[in-house]
Design an enzyme around this catalytic site. Structure first.
Site, mmCIF file in Angstrom:
data_model
loop_
_atom_site.group_PDB
_atom_site.id
_atom_site.type_symbol
_atom_site.label_atom_id
_atom_site.label_comp_id
_atom_site.label_asym_id
_atom_site.label_seq_id
_atom_site.Cartn_x
_atom_site.Cartn_y
_atom_site.Cartn_z
ATOM 1 N N ASP A 12 1.051 13.198 -62.262
ATOM 2 C CA ASP A 12 0.801 14.398 -63.057
ATOM 3 C C ASP A 12 1.307 14.064 -64.451
ATOM 4 O O ASP A 12 2.505 14.129 -64.718
ATOM 5 C CB ASP A 12 1.546 15.598 -62.481
ATOM 6 C CG ASP A 12 1.328 16.856 -63.296
ATOM 7 O OD1 ASP A 12 0.202 17.060 -63.795
ATOM 8 O OD2 ASP A 12 2.288 17.633 -63.453
ATOM 9 N N GLU A 73 -4.172 13.200 -63.018
ATOM 10 C CA GLU A 73 -4.855 14.383 -63.519
ATOM 11 C C GLU A 73 -5.596 14.038 -64.795
ATOM 12 O O GLU A 73 -5.049 13.421 -65.706
ATOM 13 C CB GLU A 73 -3.841 15.497 -63.796
ATOM 14 C CG GLU A 73 -4.496 16.798 -64.208
ATOM 15 C CD GLU A 73 -3.493 17.906 -64.409
ATOM 16 O OE1 GLU A 73 -3.310 18.331 -65.575
ATOM 17 O OE2 GLU A 73 -2.880 18.335 -63.409
ATOM 18 N N ASP A 146 6.001 19.519 -61.558
ATOM 19 C CA ASP A 146 5.330 18.251 -61.885
ATOM 20 C C ASP A 146 5.345 17.314 -60.681
ATOM 21 O O ASP A 146 4.397 16.569 -60.447
ATOM 22 C CB ASP A 146 6.015 17.582 -63.073
ATOM 23 C CG ASP A 146 6.178 18.522 -64.244
ATOM 24 O OD1 ASP A 146 5.215 18.684 -65.006
ATOM 25 O OD2 ASP A 146 7.262 19.104 -64.373
#
Length: 181
Positions: A12, A73, A146
């Site tokens: 992330d 991501e 996260d």
């Protein structure tokens, strides 16, 4: 069904907090968490120093856990151009570290990850964390968010890997068939 075990590094991306995870995917939808954490860089450091620290963390995780693939991501515009640019710098560092090792990199939008993990592309953070905790059989939810998001990315890829492999095999077969004409 995923016949071939796969080790995925879920990322992330973020420059202040970058979620990192390692998960092993096996037959069916079984995913086993291996490691989860967050690489942090102080906002008061120069950008180059922050990127170096993030790079060092990514390199350490890649060397320690030897993933087969990296799932991260996809960066998208969130309204704050400065945040997007900093996040994109971080993504570049992660991609470079993976590319140096010859690893495949797969990017997923937040809605793709949410849909894969919860069935709802608009799931909120609490829903995502609850599902990651449940799917992975964790005693406690991963913190901070996260870290949970990094695990969600790894789960998403573990579950999508068999379909991606079938699509790649079909494309290869089609390419060979077309080359034989």
């Amino acid at each position: 069904m995923n016949a071939t075990p796969i080790r995925v590094m879920g990322v992330d991306p973020g420059l202040t907090r970058c979620g990192l995870s390692i998960a092993d995917g096996a037959a069916g939808r079984r995913v086993t968490p291996v490691a989860v954490g967050v690489a942090r860089t102080p906002a008061d450091l120069p950008l180059a120093e922050r990127l170096l620290r993030l790079s060092n963390a990514a390199e350490e995780w890649l060397d320690r856990y030897q993933p087969d693939v990296v799932a991260l991501e996809r960066v998208f515009e969130r309204g704050n151009v400065s945040t997007v640019i900093h996040t994109a710098h971080g993504v570049g560092v992660i991609m470079l570290a993976a590319a140096r090792r010859g690893l495949d990199i797969h990017e997923y939008t937040p809605s793709e990850v949410k849909k894969a993990v919860t069935g709802n592309g608009r799931a909120d953070k609490a829903q995502m964390t609850a599902m990651v905790t449940r799917v992975l059989g964790l005693a406690e939810p991963p913190q901070p968010a996260d870290a949970a998001d990094a695990l969600a990315l790894a789960v998403c890829h573990c579950w999508r890997a068999p379909q991606l492999a079938r699509e790649r095999a079909a494309a290869d077969l089609a390419a060979r068939a077309g080359a034989g004409r």
